[in-house]
Design a protein around this motif. Structure first.
Motif, PDB file in Angstrom:
ATOM      1  N   ASP A 135      32.407  -2.335  -5.409  1.00 48.31           N
ATOM      2  CA  ASP A 135      32.305  -0.916  -5.052  1.00 48.31           C
ATOM      3  C   ASP A 135      33.350  -0.123  -5.828  1.00 48.31           C
ATOM      4  O   ASP A 135      34.535  -0.345  -5.684  1.00 48.31           O
ATOM      5  N   ASP A 156      33.380   3.384  -5.862  1.00 50.68           N
ATOM      6  CA  ASP A 156      33.306   4.778  -5.439  1.00 50.68           C
ATOM      7  C   ASP A 156      34.717   5.241  -5.091  1.00 50.68           C
ATOM      8  O   ASP A 156      35.222   5.007  -4.013  1.00 50.68           O
ATOM      9  N   LEU A 161      35.711   7.484  -1.917  1.00 49.87           N
ATOM     10  CA  LEU A 161      35.580   6.952  -0.571  1.00 49.87           C
ATOM     11  C   LEU A 161      36.858   7.170   0.239  1.00 49.87           C
ATOM     12  O   LEU A 161      37.950   6.885  -0.216  1.00 49.87           O
ATOM     13  N   THR A 212      28.151  11.539  -2.436  1.00 50.21           N
ATOM     14  CA  THR A 212      28.704  11.619  -1.092  1.00 50.21           C
ATOM     15  C   THR A 212      28.815  13.067  -0.661  1.00 50.21           C
ATOM     16  O   THR A 212      28.688  13.980  -1.462  1.00 50.21           O
ATOM     17  N   ASP A 235      29.486   6.594   4.716  1.00 50.85           N
ATOM     18  CA  ASP A 235      29.416   5.218   5.193  1.00 50.85           C
ATOM     19  C   ASP A 235      29.544   4.226   4.048  1.00 50.85           C
ATOM     20  O   ASP A 235      29.187   4.518   2.894  1.00 50.85           O
ATOM     21  N   ASN A 236      30.031   3.044   4.368  1.00 50.09           N
ATOM     22  CA  ASN A 236      29.911   1.905   3.466  1.00 50.09           C
ATOM     23  C   ASN A 236      29.625   0.698   4.341  1.00 50.09           C
ATOM     24  O   ASN A 236      29.661   0.772   5.581  1.00 50.09           O
ATOM     25  N   ASN A 265      29.746  -7.293   6.878  1.00 56.05           N
ATOM     26  CA  ASN A 265      29.048  -6.586   5.801  1.00 56.05           C
ATOM     27  C   ASN A 265      28.174  -7.539   4.997  1.00 56.05           C
ATOM     28  O   ASN A 265      27.114  -7.166   4.496  1.00 56.05           O
ATOM     29  N   LYS A 290      27.060  -0.414  -4.312  1.00 58.64           N
ATOM     30  CA  LYS A 290      27.212   0.996  -4.672  1.00 58.64           C
ATOM     31  C   LYS A 290      25.934   1.779  -4.445  1.00 58.64           C
ATOM     32  O   LYS A 290      25.926   2.994  -4.543  1.00 58.64           O
TER      33      LYS A 290
END
Length: 546
Positions: free
Chosen positions: A83, A85, A88, A473, A505-506, A519, A532
């Motif tokens: 990930d 991002d 975040l 996002t 969210d993730n 997860n 992602k």
């Protein structure tokens, strides 16, 4: 712990030189309202300080942006299935008493005070920039052993290694707006005073070992002057002259917090940032942060080179990419190692290629030698290079223009065009990431991909983010009527419980809502291979209904 005192007005009057208090206390408090809180230092409860209220994260945020846009991070420290991002946020609420307790438990020679500005910095690391901090945690595994060995040699506290986080975000190519360069951000004059070599071809401010040794010597000199680590850390940032002026302006006070407002603005946040960095590097697990280690082995060794060589000669003959070789040897500004019989220079290469270099050294030195060193001499550069900036060749590149849209920032644009943030800044004279809507930016792209990159000008923000595999996002959507598209639910299994993905969210945060679910479980159940690709509105299968 914060305390409000009845005598606050008189205390403030003495501290700030206010000679009288108006008949209307509320009006006077309005004038100096930002200074009304009195704080107790965590390590010395007998000392009362006025608590500063400002936080200067802009400069450090820019250093983080430089770090994550570098070739080194994107190609070695970030695997494609990780990930990335960097927008975040992670919200983990921690009380002041818990933070104070944790700071007290850290064994440190440098006093770890606590107040609201330290808390703001902790929140910046843990909540607003967690992905970048995870990269620095991974980088620290590589750099910190070098730092500790050198600091130990000079009998310095090992925790001073955290200063490099504030200075450069552990980026050896970092260059400040003032021209300070390298992991330890030395200005040219300071570097030369510490016997670091800075020439047309070499900048030892970027050499991990040489620069750290110089930083250790400089810190030792400063401590001999001030005998106080807070003042040493401040003087390292703004120079001893400015610290001496602050001491004079504050009436001879030598306590950092009592002379806080007499220091240069950027330096005010430096010690709090250092304390917060010390905290986060010791308590990252409590904030659910995970170090991002290199996606490939990075065992390296050093070869001492006693004659001129170009990094490209090495790259062409060993199985190592030129960009990777540059990142391992950031001190060579033009790819040239100016070795000679009188002076050898170090070249760092992957450990498994040292023997190949030795066995093929004659071939490597002779490879295209006339092109790199006509008549076996160093050739004077035809164009000037600003200290700390990398030369950019336009050979095989085409110049195109991009028009800045609302919501764009240099980091996004660099990602969309697969260029470095430094190159984008240099081509367009961008300072402090300041661009405006409608501004035309010059960008150089490969000739064979001109059509591909030209069409980016006409794409929506979401489409541009999709090009680089970044989900949109909340707050990122820039066009007036554009919204992230909600995925249509496929036929759902009535025997399973589902969750609708929300903005921000993730997979980890979703899993936390369901005890016993990880997860990884969610990924397997929904055939997710790219973390992602999570989008707002997407429906995820969570677990069988009970």
């Amino acid at each position: 712990m914060l305390h409000f005192r009845k005598t606050i007005i008189s205390v403030l009057a003495l501290f700030f030189g206010i000679t009288s208090v108006s008949a209307n206390p509320a009006e006077k408090m309005k004038m100096i309202g930002q200074y009304v809180v009195v704080s107790l230092d965590t390590n010395d409860v007998q000392s009362i300080y006025l608590e500063p209220d400002e936080i200067g994260t802009a400069v450090f945020s820019e250093k983080l942006d430089d770090l994550v846009s570098s070739w080194y991070i994107n190609n070695i420290f970030l695997a494609k299935d990780v990930d990335t991002d960097f927008t975040l946020y992670r919200h983990i609420s921690v009380s002041d008493s818990v933070l104070i307790g944790r700071l007290k438990k850290v064994e440190a020679a440098v006093k770890l005070s606590y107040n609201n500005i330290v808390r703001d910095w902790i929140e910046m690391y843990a909540t607003r920039r967690p992905a970048q901090v995870e990269i620095m945690l991974g980088l620290s595994a590589y750099y910190f052993p070098f730092f500790e060995e050198i600091f130990d040699r000079y009998e310095l506290p090992h925790e001073l290694k955290y200063m490099a986080i504030i200075e450069s975000a552990l980026n050896p190519r970092a260059v400040s707006r003032a021209g300070a360069t390298g992991l330890w951000q030395f200005m040219l004059g300071t570097a030369k005073g510490l016997n670091l070599e800075v020439t047309t071809f070499v900048d030892e401010r970027r050499d991990v070992l040489k620069a750290t040794d110089a930083a250790a010597r400089y810190l030792k000199q400063l401590y001999n002057v001030y005998q106080d680590w807070h003042l040493v850390i401040a003087a390292y940032n703004c120079g001893p002259g400015n610290v001496n002026k602050a001491i004079t302006r504050s009436g001879g006070k030598t306590d950092y917090w009592q002379m806080y407002y007499a220091l240069p603005r950027e330096t005010r946040g430096y010690v709090p940032a250092y304390i917060a960095a010390t905290y986060i590097m010791n308590y990252y697990r409590e904030h659910q942060l995970t170090p991002r280690f290199p996606a490939m082995a990075l065992n390296t060794d050093t070869i001492m080179v006693g004659q001129m060589i170009n990094l490209k000669q090495i790259s062409d003959n060993l199985t190592i990419d030129l960009e990777a070789l540059r990142e391992l040897n950031p001190m060579y500004r033009r790819d040239i190692v100016p070795g000679s019989p009188e002076k050898s220079y170090p070249v760092r290469v992957p450990a498994d290629q040292v023997s190949d270099f030795i066995l093929r050294s004659e071939t490597i030195y002779n490879h295209e030698r006339d092109a790199h060193f006509p008549d076996n001499t160093l050739v004077a550069p035809q164009n000037s290079v600003i200290a700390g900036e990398t030369e950019f060749s336009t050979e095989g590149k085409t110049r195109i223009m991009y028009t800045v849209k609302s919501g764009d920032n240099p980091g996004y644009i660099a990602n969309w065009f697969n260029i470095s943030l430094n190159d984008l800044r240099n081509w367009n004279n961008i300072r402090r990431n300041m661009i405006r809507t409608g501004q035309k930016l010059v960008i150089y792209v490969p000739e064979e991909k001109v059509d591909h990159y030209k069409r980016i000008n006409n794409l929506s923000f979401s489409a541009k983010q999709a090009l680089v595999g970044k989900p949109v996002t909340s707050g990122q959507v820039s066009e007036k009527n554009e919204r992230p598209q909600r995925s249509e639910a496929a036929s759902e299994d009535p025997d399973y419980e589902y969750y609708t993905v929300k903005q921000g969210d993730n997979l980890w945060t979703i899993a936390q809502k369901y005890p016993g679910i990880s997860n990884t479980d969610i990924m397997k159940l929904n055939n997710i291979s790219d973390v992602k690709g999570l989008k707002a509105g997407q429906r995820l299968k969570i677990r069988p209904k009970s």
